[in-house]
Design a protein around this motif. Structure first.
Motif, PDB file in Angstrom:
ATOM      1  N   ASN A  46      -3.518  18.514 -12.268  1.00 61.46           N
ATOM      2  CA  ASN A  46      -4.424  19.260 -12.610  1.00 61.46           C
ATOM      3  C   ASN A  46      -5.762  18.091 -13.088  1.00 61.46           C
ATOM      4  O   ASN A  46      -6.526  18.136 -13.398  1.00 61.46           O
ATOM      5  N   PHE A  47      -5.655  16.888 -11.767  1.00 63.55           N
ATOM      6  CA  PHE A  47      -6.304  16.161 -11.746  1.00 63.55           C
ATOM      7  C   PHE A  47      -6.492  15.157 -10.521  1.00 63.55           C
ATOM      8  O   PHE A  47      -5.344  15.417 -10.176  1.00 63.55           O
ATOM      9  N   SER A  48      -7.577  14.687 -10.081  1.00 65.62           N
ATOM     10  CA  SER A  48      -7.677  14.471  -9.014  1.00 65.62           C
ATOM     11  C   SER A  48      -7.324  11.938  -8.304  1.00 65.62           C
ATOM     12  O   SER A  48      -7.718  11.826  -9.809  1.00 65.62           O
ATOM     13  N   GLU A  49      -7.008  11.753  -7.958  1.00 66.95           N
ATOM     14  CA  GLU A  49      -7.129  10.195  -7.651  1.00 66.95           C
ATOM     15  C   GLU A  49      -7.229  10.203  -6.230  1.00 66.95           C
ATOM     16  O   GLU A  49      -7.483  10.895  -5.408  1.00 66.95           O
ATOM     17  N   TYR A  50      -7.630   8.739  -5.996  1.00 60.13           N
ATOM     18  CA  TYR A  50      -8.809   7.639  -4.821  1.00 60.13           C
ATOM     19  C   TYR A  50      -7.914   7.231  -4.435  1.00 60.13           C
ATOM     20  O   TYR A  50      -7.156   6.673  -5.274  1.00 60.13           O
ATOM     21  N   HIS A  51      -7.122   7.158  -3.609  1.00 62.37           N
ATOM     22  CA  HIS A  51      -5.899   6.097  -2.723  1.00 62.37           C
ATOM     23  C   HIS A  51      -6.768   5.833  -1.504  1.00 62.37           C
ATOM     24  O   HIS A  51      -7.824   6.528  -0.800  1.00 62.37           O
ATOM     25  N   VAL A  52      -6.251   4.402  -0.879  1.00 60.39           N
ATOM     26  CA  VAL A  52      -6.581   4.028   0.173  1.00 60.39           C
ATOM     27  C   VAL A  52      -5.199   3.513   0.737  1.00 60.39           C
ATOM     28  O   VAL A  52      -4.049   3.209   0.289  1.00 60.39           O
ATOM     29  N   ASP A  53      -4.841   3.192   1.655  1.00 61.54           N
ATOM     30  CA  ASP A  53      -3.989   2.314   2.879  1.00 61.54           C
ATOM     31  C   ASP A  53      -3.877   0.974   2.743  1.00 61.54           C
ATOM     32  O   ASP A  53      -2.911   0.608   2.499  1.00 61.54           O
ATOM     33  N   GLY A 111       0.631  -1.039  -0.109  1.00 59.42           N
ATOM     34  CA  GLY A 111       0.218   0.314   0.001  1.00 59.42           C
ATOM     35  C   GLY A 111       0.667   1.400   0.018  1.00 59.42           C
ATOM     36  O   GLY A 111       2.159   0.901   0.076  1.00 59.42           O
ATOM     37  N   PRO A 112       0.024   1.959  -0.388  1.00 59.51           N
ATOM     38  CA  PRO A 112      -1.471   3.139  -0.867  1.00 59.51           C
ATOM     39  C   PRO A 112      -1.282   2.085  -2.056  1.00 59.51           C
ATOM     40  O   PRO A 112      -0.728   1.992  -2.868  1.00 59.51           O
ATOM     41  N   THR A 113      -2.838   2.171  -2.172  1.00 61.48           N
ATOM     42  CA  THR A 113      -3.543   1.355  -3.421  1.00 61.48           C
ATOM     43  C   THR A 113      -4.146   2.585  -3.898  1.00 61.48           C
ATOM     44  O   THR A 113      -4.750   3.095  -3.637  1.00 61.48           O
ATOM     45  N   ASN A 114      -3.941   3.512  -5.871  1.00 57.58           N
ATOM     46  CA  ASN A 114      -4.549   3.851  -6.168  1.00 57.58           C
ATOM     47  C   ASN A 114      -5.566   3.208  -6.311  1.00 57.58           C
ATOM     48  O   ASN A 114      -5.948   2.115  -7.244  1.00 57.58           O
ATOM     49  N   VAL A 115      -6.839   3.148  -6.264  1.00 59.88           N
ATOM     50  CA  VAL A 115      -8.512   2.921  -6.791  1.00 59.88           C
ATOM     51  C   VAL A 115      -9.312   3.636  -7.432  1.00 59.88           C
ATOM     52  O   VAL A 115     -10.431   3.280  -7.967  1.00 59.88           O
ATOM     53  N   GLY A 116      -9.303   5.041  -7.943  1.00 62.61           N
ATOM     54  CA  GLY A 116      -9.938   5.709  -8.864  1.00 62.61           C
ATOM     55  C   GLY A 116      -9.367   6.962  -9.398  1.00 62.61           C
ATOM     56  O   GLY A 116      -8.409   7.583  -8.584  1.00 62.61           O
ATOM     57  N   ASP A 117     -10.191   7.407 -10.386  1.00 62.04           N
ATOM     58  CA  ASP A 117      -9.769   8.813 -10.827  1.00 62.04           C
ATOM     59  C   ASP A 117     -10.595   9.462 -10.424  1.00 62.04           C
ATOM     60  O   ASP A 117     -12.207   9.177  -9.914  1.00 62.04           O
ATOM     61  N   GLU A 118     -10.824  11.149 -11.005  1.00 61.29           N
ATOM     62  CA  GLU A 118     -11.832  11.905 -10.469  1.00 61.29           C
ATOM     63  C   GLU A 118     -13.569  11.654 -10.640  1.00 61.29           C
ATOM     64  O   GLU A 118     -13.820  12.495 -10.545  1.00 61.29           O
ATOM     65  N   PHE A 119     -14.057  10.438 -11.734  1.00 60.89           N
ATOM     66  CA  PHE A 119     -15.156  10.162 -12.298  1.00 60.89           C
ATOM     67  C   PHE A 119     -15.220   9.397 -11.672  1.00 60.89           C
ATOM     68  O   PHE A 119     -16.714   9.087 -12.053  1.00 60.89           O
ATOM     69  N   SER A 120     -14.467   8.485 -10.521  1.00 62.29           N
ATOM     70  CA  SER A 120     -15.225   6.998 -10.345  1.00 62.29           C
ATOM     71  C   SER A 120     -16.362   7.328  -9.116  1.00 62.29           C
ATOM     72  O   SER A 120     -16.744   8.154  -8.505  1.00 62.29           O
ATOM     73  N   ASP A 121     -16.565   6.657  -9.016  1.00 61.45           N
ATOM     74  CA  ASP A 121     -18.213   6.596  -8.752  1.00 61.45           C
ATOM     75  C   ASP A 121     -17.980   6.384  -6.968  1.00 61.45           C
ATOM     76  O   ASP A 121     -17.422   5.941  -6.035  1.00 61.45           O
ATOM     77  N   PRO A 122     -18.713   7.808  -6.445  1.00 61.31           N
ATOM     78  CA  PRO A 122     -18.499   7.969  -5.058  1.00 61.31           C
ATOM     79  C   PRO A 122     -19.027   6.978  -4.074  1.00 61.31           C
ATOM     80  O   PRO A 122     -18.025   6.733  -2.969  1.00 61.31           O
ATOM     81  N   SER A 123     -19.967   5.470  -4.015  1.00 63.86           N
ATOM     82  CA  SER A 123     -20.067   4.891  -3.872  1.00 63.86           C
ATOM     83  C   SER A 123     -19.236   3.826  -3.611  1.00 63.86           C
ATOM     84  O   SER A 123     -19.318   3.682  -2.636  1.00 63.86           O
ATOM     85  N   ILE A 124     -18.571   3.548  -4.492  1.00 61.93           N
ATOM     86  CA  ILE A 124     -17.598   2.510  -4.790  1.00 61.93           C
ATOM     87  C   ILE A 124     -16.524   3.051  -3.501  1.00 61.93           C
ATOM     88  O   ILE A 124     -15.874   1.878  -3.328  1.00 61.93           O
TER      89      ILE A 124
END
Length: 86
Positions: A43-50, A15-28
C-alpha cells in the motif's frame, strides 16, 4: 529533504537500486532517472533505477550528498546519505 536511503538486494549489486519512497523529493528522483512503482500487495510506492548502487552513490555525491552509514539487513544492503542544509 536532507536524508536519503538507497538499497538493493545482495544478489542484485548490479541493479536495480531502490532510491526513495513515495515522499521523496521528485526533483532528486528525476535527476537519478528513477521511476515510481507500487508492488502488488503493497500500500506504498517506491522509486527504483536500473543503475547499480555505486552509480547512484556517485550521482548523489555530485549534488552534495555524503555517505553516513551502510549496513546489511537480511539479504538487503542499505546506504544512508545526508546533504547539509543550505
Amino acid at each position: 529533504m536532507p536524508y536519503i536511503f538507497i538499497s538493493t538486494q545482495i544478489r542484485l549489486e548490479s541493479g536495480p537500486t531502490n532510491v526513495g519512497d513515495e515522499f521523496s523529493d521528485p526533483s532528486i528522483m528525476s535527476y537519478l532517472g528513477a521511476r515510481k512503482t507500487t508492488m502488488l500487495g503493497n500500500n506504498f510506492s517506491e522509486y527504483h533505477v536500473d543503475d547499480p548502487p555505486r552509480l547512484v552513490l556517485d550521482k548523489l555525491e555530485k549534488i552534495g550528498f555524503r555517505l553516513l552509514s551502510m549496513t546489511g539487513v537480511g539479504q538487503t544492503l542499505v546506504w544512508c546519505l545526508h546533504k547539509e542544509s543550505e
